[in-house]
Design a protein around this motif. Sequence first.
Motif, PDB file in Angstrom:
ATOM      1  N   ILE A 627       0.840  -1.195   0.000  1.00 53.01           N
ATOM      2  CA  ILE A 627       0.000   0.000   0.000  1.00 53.01           C
ATOM      3  C   ILE A 627       0.881   1.253   0.000  1.00 53.01           C
ATOM      4  O   ILE A 627       1.812   1.379   0.792  1.00 53.01           O
ATOM      5  N   GLY A 628       0.613   2.163  -0.895  1.00 50.25           N
ATOM      6  CA  GLY A 628       1.314   3.440  -0.923  1.00 50.25           C
ATOM      7  C   GLY A 628       2.628   3.442  -1.677  1.00 50.25           C
ATOM      8  O   GLY A 628       3.277   4.482  -1.792  1.00 50.25           O
ATOM      9  N   ILE A 629       3.064   2.282  -2.233  1.00 47.03           N
ATOM     10  CA  ILE A 629       4.377   2.247  -2.885  1.00 47.03           C
ATOM     11  C   ILE A 629       4.394   3.107  -4.149  1.00 47.03           C
ATOM     12  O   ILE A 629       5.375   3.791  -4.434  1.00 47.03           O
ATOM     13  N   VAL A 630       3.290   3.101  -4.915  1.00 43.55           N
ATOM     14  CA  VAL A 630       3.235   3.916  -6.130  1.00 43.55           C
ATOM     15  C   VAL A 630       3.283   5.394  -5.772  1.00 43.55           C
ATOM     16  O   VAL A 630       3.969   6.191  -6.414  1.00 43.55           O
ATOM     17  N   LEU A 656       2.971  -8.872  -6.607  1.00 40.10           N
ATOM     18  CA  LEU A 656       4.060  -8.083  -7.188  1.00 40.10           C
ATOM     19  C   LEU A 656       3.473  -7.041  -8.130  1.00 40.10           C
ATOM     20  O   LEU A 656       2.431  -7.253  -8.741  1.00 40.10           O
ATOM     21  N   PHE A 657       4.136  -5.918  -8.216  1.00 37.53           N
ATOM     22  CA  PHE A 657       3.733  -4.934  -9.220  1.00 37.53           C
ATOM     23  C   PHE A 657       4.912  -4.686 -10.156  1.00 37.53           C
ATOM     24  O   PHE A 657       6.080  -4.828  -9.775  1.00 37.53           O
ATOM     25  N   SER A 658       4.599  -4.343 -11.376  1.00 38.22           N
ATOM     26  CA  SER A 658       5.622  -3.913 -12.338  1.00 38.22           C
ATOM     27  C   SER A 658       5.033  -2.764 -13.129  1.00 38.22           C
ATOM     28  O   SER A 658       3.839  -2.752 -13.424  1.00 38.22           O
ATOM     29  N   GLY A 659       5.859  -1.814 -13.431  1.00 34.31           N
ATOM     30  CA  GLY A 659       5.345  -0.653 -14.146  1.00 34.31           C
ATOM     31  C   GLY A 659       6.426   0.119 -14.864  1.00 34.31           C
ATOM     32  O   GLY A 659       7.622  -0.051 -14.600  1.00 34.31           O
ATOM     33  N   ASN A 660       5.986   0.950 -15.792  1.00 37.49           N
ATOM     34  CA  ASN A 660       6.889   1.816 -16.548  1.00 37.49           C
ATOM     35  C   ASN A 660       6.615   3.270 -16.182  1.00 37.49           C
ATOM     36  O   ASN A 660       5.463   3.720 -16.188  1.00 37.49           O
ATOM     37  N   LEU A 661       7.670   3.999 -15.878  1.00 42.46           N
ATOM     38  CA  LEU A 661       7.587   5.431 -15.605  1.00 42.46           C
ATOM     39  C   LEU A 661       8.283   6.177 -16.733  1.00 42.46           C
ATOM     40  O   LEU A 661       9.456   5.902 -17.020  1.00 42.46           O
ATOM     41  N   VAL A 662       7.580   7.087 -17.401  1.00 44.21           N
ATOM     42  CA  VAL A 662       8.186   7.917 -18.447  1.00 44.21           C
ATOM     43  C   VAL A 662       8.494   9.277 -17.835  1.00 44.21           C
ATOM     44  O   VAL A 662       7.584   9.996 -17.394  1.00 44.21           O
ATOM     45  N   VAL A 663       9.788   9.618 -17.787  1.00 38.81           N
ATOM     46  CA  VAL A 663      10.241  10.819 -17.088  1.00 38.81           C
ATOM     47  C   VAL A 663      11.043  11.698 -18.039  1.00 38.81           C
ATOM     48  O   VAL A 663      11.817  11.197 -18.865  1.00 38.81           O
ATOM     49  N   VAL A 681      13.170   3.243  -2.058  1.00 36.05           N
ATOM     50  CA  VAL A 681      11.777   3.106  -1.638  1.00 36.05           C
ATOM     51  C   VAL A 681      11.536   1.682  -1.144  1.00 36.05           C
ATOM     52  O   VAL A 681      11.902   0.701  -1.807  1.00 36.05           O
ATOM     53  N   LYS A 682      10.925   1.579   0.024  1.00 41.38           N
ATOM     54  CA  LYS A 682      10.669   0.274   0.624  1.00 41.38           C
ATOM     55  C   LYS A 682       9.761  -0.566  -0.278  1.00 41.38           C
ATOM     56  O   LYS A 682       8.715  -0.115  -0.723  1.00 41.38           O
ATOM     57  N   GLY A 683      10.191  -1.794  -0.551  1.00 42.76           N
ATOM     58  CA  GLY A 683       9.407  -2.704  -1.386  1.00 42.76           C
ATOM     59  C   GLY A 683       9.868  -2.770  -2.826  1.00 42.76           C
ATOM     60  O   GLY A 683       9.529  -3.699  -3.552  1.00 42.76           O
TER      61      GLY A 683
END
Length: 690
Positions: A627-630, A656-663, A681-683
Amino acid sequence: MAELFAFTYEEKKKMAAQTAQILEEEIGLKGDAIQAVYLIPEIEEGHMTMEQVEEQYGNQVLRILQGLNRIQQLYQKNPVIESENFRNLLLSFAEDMRVILIMIANRVNLMRQIRDTKNVEAKMEVSQEAAYLYAPLAHKLGLYKLKSELEDLSLKYMEHDAYYMIREKLSETKKSRDAYIAAFIKPVEEKVKAAGINCHIKGRTKSIHSIWEKMKKQKCGFEGIYDLFAIRIIIDCPEEKEKMQCWQAYSIVTDMYQPNPKRLRDWLSVPKSNGYESLHITVLGPEQKWVEVQIRTERMDEIAERGVAAHWRYKGVKGETGLDEWLTGIRNMLEHSDGLDAMDQFKMDLYEDEVFVFTPRGDLYKFPVGATVLDFAYHIHSKIGNQCTGGRINGRVVSIRQILKSGDQVEILTSSNQKPRQEWLSIVKTSRAKSKIRLALKETQQRDGLFAKEMLERKFKNRKIEQEDSVMFHVIKKLGFKEVSDFYKQIADGVLDVNSVIDKYIEVRDGEKTITGDNVARSASEFELEQSKFSPVNTGLSDDTLVIDRNLKGLDYQLARCCHPIYGDPIFGFVTINGGIKIHRQDCPNAPELRRRYGYRVVKAKWSGKGSSQYSITLRVIGNDDIGIVNNLTSIISKDERLVLRAINIDSHDGLFSGNLVVMLEDTSRLETLIKKLRTVKGVKQVERL
């Protein structure tokens, strides 16, 4: 290419006999061409010389052997055989058409013989050439049966599993397929003959290669290919009744079975440029299966099966200058002579308006007739063109004015001191080179103008004279210049002495305190030269290194989309076929292949300069679905004013979560800092750049 397999003299003689059989039985070639094929092993083994060939067998046999030798020399330049240019070059090089036909027959024979060879690498190379070069050549020359055989054998050796999968599927369905074809043909044949049309009908299954290409194109399995069947109705009738009876047969077939109007091909009304005539229609046969029906006459079928005319405009590709006339000549000779003996005196007159030339690494380019070494240089890259001092053609040093000829191997000579000149516009032939020269001249003039302006201002300061724009403008007019740029150009070129200009300035300033009337005072700022849009090259680096500023200024440079380099990444440049340069990361996934196949196009590159451009990068983040990791991830980015989050895509599965961040960020140092913060970041288990 046969030398890759190290055939013995006896094996070469046997293969020559087999090639001759293909030429005679499947192409219809006889006479001198057959004799030349039998002599190839004798020439290769040194048992005969070309002089002896001419003395014993005549000039025609000699010419064929010389043509084969000439084309063999092209291979030594290691061209990219997949290119359309190389196929065109082969055709233009073959003064005698029989040379190309012998090459195709020889490759068909070689492909038949190498089934059990243990030299896998050589077999793959021969198969690739058969697919990319010889099959398209056979197609152009109307040798459709040999073309299909080359494609099937290439697929068999290059994609073994696909070939045998389709073959097994065809074998499994052969009995039912043959029964279906027979059932389809019988009622059609009865009705066509009942209408008074003398014909015979034959059915066939499409080639394995054709089926495989359809499977790939339609992205489906074998069962998804609906038009496996093709039926050919061949009518025997006088030439004046051909069209009438073909359309009559078409009417009978489409009355019996539902046609697909989108699949109608009418090459009766307007034959193909190679003389191919036929009616093609796809109909929905029994059991709701699609069947292609081809309707033609005996004469049309003979030309289609054994013709040597090209099928040049296949699927919308337009013919080249002079080719259609050549095809017409070939077709007439086939239709009005016995065999191909009349071709003994026939010479090809292809590509009158084009020449094909090689780079030292074997890349092949096409130019209009009359193109020069300077055209070639600008085709490679504008920087190479701007610094061109001449070239080497086939090892011989030549000037930039040297006209190119087909088959030339061209190497460009450059000097960092060389600059484009106005007269170069009369040397080049291509519009591409002309536009690049004009642009370079404009850039040079702008740089020289800025330099001259700075030098003049410095001289004014040295003599402690305050420069007034209104007076300077009047001086320029009094010196006879209509354009300010011309004034500064003459200073830069040394034609106009700076001290003389200052003396004239003092004279005008002291003689005219004000300028009135029509000559309204104007600020020299109106004549400011436009800043160059190209970044200056850092002369401290090697001439072989491209210097790219972080704003990536200049029309010729673009960031590659495959790896998205950003400022600070180790990079290299890749010269594209259009002349521009794509900037890639050193660790780009495409880098190994680019270096392996096109090493001569790879150039060193470095970042330079300062700026505030931002680049788009994508980070892959994997971690525990807590919870709150994103929110914690996005919070890190939002707290940094110099970072912009453009997009986020998160997927969660099994905790598990996986994601793409475009920065959007500025450089690699900023990227490294961001990655380190995200990893805290924890997790979070993994953060990597894509």
